[in-house]
Write an enzyme that holds these catalytic residues in place. Structure first.
Site, PDB file in Angstrom:
ATOM      1  N   ASN A  25       4.102  -3.840  -1.545  1.00 51.33           N
ATOM      2  CA  ASN A  25       4.662  -2.823  -0.652  1.00 51.33           C
ATOM      3  C   ASN A  25       4.043  -2.849   0.742  1.00 51.33           C
ATOM      4  O   ASN A  25       4.614  -2.327   1.676  1.00 51.33           O
ATOM      5  CB  ASN A  25       4.490  -1.434  -1.275  1.00 51.33           C
ATOM      6  CG  ASN A  25       3.069  -1.169  -1.704  1.00 51.33           C
ATOM      7  OD1 ASN A  25       2.446  -1.995  -2.375  1.00 51.33           O
ATOM      8  ND2 ASN A  25       2.540  -0.025  -1.328  1.00 51.33           N
ATOM      9  N   CYS A  50      -5.656   9.283   2.196  1.00 50.87           N
ATOM     10  CA  CYS A  50      -6.098  10.063   1.050  1.00 50.87           C
ATOM     11  C   CYS A  50      -5.441  11.439   1.134  1.00 50.87           C
ATOM     12  O   CYS A  50      -4.719  11.733   2.084  1.00 50.87           O
ATOM     13  CB  CYS A  50      -7.619  10.201   1.040  1.00 50.87           C
ATOM     14  SG  CYS A  50      -8.247  11.333   2.287  1.00 50.87           S
TER      15      CYS A  50
END
Lengths: 380, 362
Positions: free
Chosen positions: A144, A318
């Site tokens: 990806n 994150c």
């Protein structure tokens, strides 16, 4: 969403009916679902019974990795091996990691070369060493981030030789490169709707007829007793239409987008001569261009380009939104600075030559500013 | 954008004024996952989400900048080192100096931005002088006075003309969900508010003596001088009562001998303050002005002299609880435009040179 898929969604959403019900409207909904299953199967080269509709790529990956692991372990308690590549999507990596932490799995990570490719010989060696003790192997069809396409048929053939089920996450690959379930020899394959012009929140796990998987979701057993939950009739109807069209037009699309991408790469390297082109130059998704810009921070570049109307992507963030160095680039041997200096440009159905022009116009100034901004990091 | 109401309204005002505004949330915790304790502090996941939502509502781009390493080096380590050296630091001031108006500003300028806008309650008018907010209770000029001329030239404080209540009202009108979010009062990197415990974990137990300043007698022991602040009365746990039975206060901390010196309240009074690392905005000295000696502390009249990097203040009214490490900020009185900051410095010493009439009364 493709207009045809949207039409199919709206048409199905207007109808009343739970595909699990036995009355007329239920039977009608069931027919929509089964026709969708047949269309998906025909487009991706599997049998209708091998299509398990899910809530998307993450669910399909979890079902494949955990479900197959549990099913195999239940037939032999010592079968605790899980093999994944180092560049998998987090849906596979985290599922494997969780099995390691909570279910006693022995997780083996296959390294990749500088282009992001798994060496089949490495998988061969792991299979040779552990063989039947391995519950499941999972290697993505295409990456990806850097777009590298893996030698899936070759890897699957190795796993088959040792009788180990092989799963591939083909979320990025389907619609971009030829993907055929039966011809590839894999045991399980993940696809998701929104990467194929279909809705978000609908996907499928293609699961070979003879491959057992323990369910993640328990309930009415709707999908082959492997996946419970009322099937999203409009969602799968739209998904099927999208898959059909996207697969049918894949070749033509890939040729057009790859030409555009090649032009983009050539021009980026000409305006930023020290940029580094990441990933495999040949075995690569047609719409993917991925670079490291030495001395830059990817997230600063992203912000500056975005302000100029050019969308790009860094690795991942994150949960607090802090850009993280990409695990994919780190696995390819990049150091932290190079990983953080990287940026992906993705081209798709709506991309035009003018989009490439806009990027090339904005890029040099953005790179220059971003390089100046890196100086703030130096200790003072 | 911290995720609080002030920075959200400041961003909205700057955007509305026609500036090209980009929202930036600073990730300051090295491991944000461990700070998931709710609205306390300024670097929780919840705050990051609140800031992002505010940017959405305002209609500006939003990014998270990872400043955890710089914050840790310049603010957290400094905080611990200052306590270890027997001083009382102000981490918010340090964060403004080193993070918001150095690390963030430098990066922003390099990326092509002109200024850093914050939600501080302070005025920075057309004359470029830093002044107190109209809201005296919320004024933050004390923790901004450390900024140099160059830093102030690239700072924008859109909230100085509003009270906190007005800011909250405006946030509600603008549809910003943080309108009712409680103010943060604690040190953001000490999530549970236990400063003593935080320091003890980093500095360890260093037992020493508590000594009475008047008698020289050992009146107790302590587990670490860093747990004490000049002016502190509670928690001294003294075994030997004072001769006159009156309460005693921390007068000074001597790291060299690891001694905490205590004495009666009147011994806290000082009338001369020496401070280093002065930032001075050009007024001729000696100058008679007001000085503030700690955040939200009282303001006393003084005569201030600045020579080189050293600032000396002769307090015309003696002050209590003046701790080394805190800032002394000099203000020029201006009832109409808001008291203006003349300069600031870091307190290194405080002394009593005369017995003031007030001291005799105390």
């Amino acid at each position: 969403m493709l207009p045809e898929a949207l039409d199919a969604y709206v048409a199905a959403a207007r109808e009343v009916g739970n595909p699990s019900s036995l009355h007329a409207s239920g039977r009608h909904a069931r027919r929509v679902v089964e026709e969708a299953r047949e269309r998906v199967a025909a487009a991706l080269g599997c049998r209708p019974s091998e299509v398990v509709f899910t809530g998307g790529g993450t669910e399909s990956d979890n079902l494949a990795v955990k479900g197959i692991f549990w099913a195999r372990k239940s037939t032999s308690l010592s079968r605790t091996g899980v093999v994944v590549s180092a560049v998998e999507h987090h849906a596979v990596l985290e599922a494997a990691d969780w099995l390691g932490k909570h279910e006693g799995a022995q997780v083996t990570t296959l390294p990749v070369n500088a282009a992001g490719k798994v060496d089949p010989a490495r998988l061969g060696a792991v299979l040779e060493a552990y063989g039947e003790e391995i519950g499941v192997v999972s290697v993505q069809w295409a990456n990806n981030e850097v777009g590298t396409v893996q030698p899936i048929a070759e890897l699957a053939a190795l796993a088959n030789r040792y009788g180990v089920p092989f799963h591939t996450d083909a979320v990025q690959a389907a619609g971009q490169v030829p993907v055929d379930f039966a011809a590839s020899g894999v045991a399980a394959l993940t696809v998701t709707g929104h990467k194929l012009g279909g809705p978000i929140g609908v996907g499928a796990l293609l699961l070979g007829r003879d491959v057992a998987a323990t369910p993640l979701l328990h309930g009415g057993g709707h999908e082959r007793d492997v996946r419970s939950g009322t099937v999203d009739t409009p969602g799968v109807a739209a998904f099927a239409v999208a898959v059909e069209i996207t697969i049918k037009t894949q070749q033509e699309y890939a040729a057009r987008v790859a030409a555009l991408r090649d032009d983009l790469v050539k021009r980026v390297l000409s305006v930023v001569p020290d940029a580094l082109y990441n990933g495999d130059p040949v075995d690569r998704l047609p719409g993917n261009a991925h670079f490291s810009f030495p001395g830059c921070e990817g997230d600063a570049l992203l912000m500056l380009l975005d302000a100029n109307g050019v969308g790009s992507s860094t690795g991942s963030a994150c949960s607090a939104g802090i850009a993280q160095p990409s695990h994919v680039l780190l696995a390819m041997g990049a150091d932290d600075d190079r990983a953080r200096s990287s940026l992906r440009f993705t081209l798709g159905h709506t991309s035009t030559a003018a989009d490439v022009d806009a990027l090339i116009d904005a890029l040099p100034a953005a790179v220059e500013r971003s390089r100046r901004a890196t100086a703030w990091k130096t200790p003072r | 954008m911290s995720g609080g109401v002030d920075s959200a309204v400041a961003a909205a005002r700057a955007h509305e004024a026609g500036h090209d505004v980009t929202g930036v949330h600073l990730a300051l915790a090295r491991n944000p996952q461990t700070f998931r304790t709710g609205a306390r502090g300024c670097c929780t996941l919840e705050d990051s989400r609140d800031a992002r939502r505010a940017a959405d509502v305002i209609g500006i781009p939003f990014y998270v900048w990872d400043m955890a390493d710089q914050f840790h080096d310049s603010v957290v380590d400094d905080f611990v080192a200052e306590y270890a050296a027997g001083r009382t630091p102000n981490p918010c001031l340090r964060c403004n100096e080193k993070i918001k108006f150095t690390a963030v500003l430098d990066r922003a300028v390099a990326l092509g931005f002109d200024a850093v806008v914050t939600g501080h309650h302070a005025r920075l008018g057309a004359d470029g002088r830093l002044r107190r907010s109209v809201d005296n209770g919320k004024d933050q000029s004390y923790v901004l006075a450390v900024l140099t001329r160059a830093q102030l030239d690239r700072a924008v404080f859109p909230l100085g003309d509003s009270t906190k209540a007005q800011v909250r009202e405006e946030a509600a009108v603008r549809g910003l969900a943080v309108a009712d979010k409680p103010d943060s009062h604690d040190i953001c990197f000490i999530a549970d508010g236990d400063t003593k415990g935080f320091l003890a974990k980093r500095l360890g137990a260093t037992p020493g003596d508590v000594v009475d300043a008047r008698t020289g007698e050992r009146v107790g022991t302590h587990e670490g001088a860093y747990a004490y602040t000049v002016g502190q009365r509670k928690g001294l746990d003294l075994r030997v009562p004072a001769a006159d039975g009156r309460p005693r206060y921390v007068l000074s901390i001597t790291p060299k001998t690891n001694t905490v010196t205590v004495g009666p309240r009147e011994d806290l009074l000082v009338d001369e303050v020496t401070a280093s690392k002065a930032i001075w905005h050009g007024a001729a000295t000696p100058i008679e002005c007001d000085v503030q000696l700690r955040a939200h502390g009282e303001v006393v009249p003084a005569v201030v002299t600045v020579e080189g990097g050293t600032l000396r203040a002769r307090l015309l009214t003696p002050a209590r609880g003046v701790a080394a490490g805190q800032a002394i900020v000099a203000y020029q009185r201006d009832a109409a435009g808001g008291d203006a900051v003349l300069g600031s410095a870091t307190i290194t010493a405080a002394a009593r040179t005369s017995v003031a009439p007030e001291a005799a009364r105390a």
